[in-house]
Design an enzyme around this catalytic site. Structure first.
Site, PDB file in Angstrom:
ATOM      1  N   ASP A 153       0.853  -1.195   0.000  1.00 30.91           N
ATOM      2  CA  ASP A 153       0.000   0.000   0.000  1.00 30.91           C
ATOM      3  C   ASP A 153       0.890   1.246   0.000  1.00 30.91           C
ATOM      4  O   ASP A 153       1.851   1.340   0.776  1.00 30.91           O
ATOM      5  CB  ASP A 153      -0.911  -0.010   1.232  1.00 30.91           C
ATOM      6  N   GLU A 195      -4.308   2.404  -4.840  1.00 30.43           N
ATOM      7  CA  GLU A 195      -2.853   2.428  -4.697  1.00 30.43           C
ATOM      8  C   GLU A 195      -2.340   1.162  -4.041  1.00 30.43           C
ATOM      9  O   GLU A 195      -1.245   1.154  -3.452  1.00 30.43           O
ATOM     10  CB  GLU A 195      -2.420   3.654  -3.879  1.00 30.43           C
TER      11      GLU A 195
END
Length: 433
Positions: free
Chosen positions: A305, A348
């Site tokens: 992440d 993301e």
């Protein structure tokens, strides 16, 4: 004393006049380049050209069924190895149309130089006449031949195979080439497809399939592979029920397969990063896990992440945010091993699969990923540097299914972000906390 001509003696026309009154086109060719060095009247008038225009052409620019220098080089070798070489193809007309031609080519030496002499006969009218003269049965065969890219007929017990002229032309061969034996076909099937194709044929012969039908790659004269759809049926069996004769039809489906592969790639890839998307990635992850179970090998995965990514969108805008995702995805892909598999999970977040890797061994790779982000040239794309949080989980320690394992890795990455970001946490550490 001069002799007088009798009433039976006449002066014969010269050779140029004789050639210009031939009904067929005659071409003198340079063997290496296939350039046209000379031609008679029929040769250029049939094609709608002036003579000087034809002399600026070659076999490669006039003959629509000879494509590229490698194919011509092979044909030139065959011409020089035989007394006469016959080729059936299509000549380009000046108006953009085409003329069906049957070409007989010989070779000869003159003053130490080799030449090819080709006689091209316009067979458009003959083909039209042949269509009119077909019986009903032959008309069906003829129509099938014209409508398809090729027909074949196989005498199973002898191995003899009839390859239709259309099939030979599709593969770049003349009508008198391609030895009529089954090996001519099998040795041109792509090695990766041959076992599958032969299995389909065997299943059909054993009654496990209602028809022989298969798609595979077939090599043409230039060594390139065409995708073909091949379909056939047994039309004669022996008293014992074994197949004696098969007939079939081959279609060139190369363009359709290329489009299919493009659409599959679009469906399987993330539109932004061009990495595999979540659906494709999870399919591949399931396959890797099944292989690990079957071979009793470990498997690990990472959920990656990007830290504080919302601030990048807020500060630089969503377009820059997209650039950061693309750049970050490239950094991850470059930092992992060739045996590892990465896909975009969404937003993301990325998932990386580590086949045959114990969970504790992935910490080294995870650290390499974080260092790749820290040392990356983020200013080159106009973005301030940012860091990664990584959660790691594996089989068999953290679950028996992909869903269980990735859920554990997701909890680990959440813990990494909660504990200050820019770090890696193993799912095993969660259970010990």
């Amino acid at each position: 004393m001069a002799t007088q001509k009798t009433e039976h003696q006449t002066e014969h026309p010269d050779f140029e006049t004789l050639f210009d009154n031939l009904a067929d086109g005659v071409y003198l060719l340079e063997p290496k380049t296939s350039n046209i060095l000379w031609c008679n009247r029929a040769a250029y008038e049939d094609l709608g050209f002036e003579k000087h225009e034809v002399l600026n052409h070659s076999v490669l620019s006039l003959q629509k069924d000879v494509v590229g220098q490698p194919q011509w080089d092979e044909i030139a070798q065959v011409i020089q190895a035989h007394k006469t070489y016959t080729f059936v193809g299509r000549h380009l007309h000046k108006n953009g149309g085409e003329i069906a031609v049957e070409i007989n080519t010989t070779h000869f030496e003159h003053q130490g130089q080799t030449y090819f002499l080709s006689i091209a006969r316009n067979v458009n009218k003959r083909l039209a006449l042949e269509k009119d003269l077909q019986t009903k049965e032959n008309s069906i065969w003829f129509a099938l031949n014209e409508a398809s890219d090729g027909l074949w007929e196989w005498e199973v017990d002898t191995g003899y195979v009839f390859f239709s002229p259309q099939l030979k032309k599709m593969l770049g061969y003349g009508p008198n080439e391609m030895e009529p034996v089954i090996e001519t076909w099998t040795r041109n099937v792509h090695p990766d497809d041959l076992q599958m194709v032969m299995q389909v044929m065997q299943d059909y012969h054993q009654g496990l399939r209602g028809v022989y039908e298969v798609e595979y790659r077939l090599r043409n004269r230039n060594g390139h592979y065409l995708w073909v759809h091949d379909r056939g049926k047994v039309c004669q069996r022996g008293d014992d029920g074994k197949p004696l004769r098969m007939v079939g039809m081959v279609q060139n489906i190369t363009e359709r397969k290329q489009l299919q592969f493009q659409l599959e790639a679009l469906a399987a890839n993330d539109f932004l990063t061009q990495l595999p998307n979540r659906r494709e990635g999870e399919n591949q992850a399931q396959r890797h896990l099944a292989l690990s179970k079957r071979n009793k090998m470990p498997l690990s995965l990472a959920v990656v992440d990007f830290d504080d990514f919302k601030s990048i969108n807020d500060m630089h805008g969503h377009q820059k945010g997209d650039e950061a995702i693309v750049f970050g995805g490239q950094l991850l892909q470059q930092a992992i091993r060739s045996s590892d598999y990465i896909y975009r999970w969404g937003g993301e977040e990325f998932v990386i699969i580590f086949p045959n890797t114990k969970l504790e061994d992935t910490e080294v790779i995870a650290e390499k990923l974080r260092q790749a982000f820290e040392s990356a040239d983020w200013p080159s794309i106009g973005i301030l540097p940012f860091t990664l949080s990584i959660g790691l989980a594996g089989y068999p320690g953290n679950g028996d299914t992909f869903e269980d394992i990735i859920a554990q890795a997701d909890k680990a990455v959440y813990a990494a972000k909660e504990n200050g970001r820019n770090q890696t946490i193993l799912a095993n550490e969660l259970s010990q906390a």
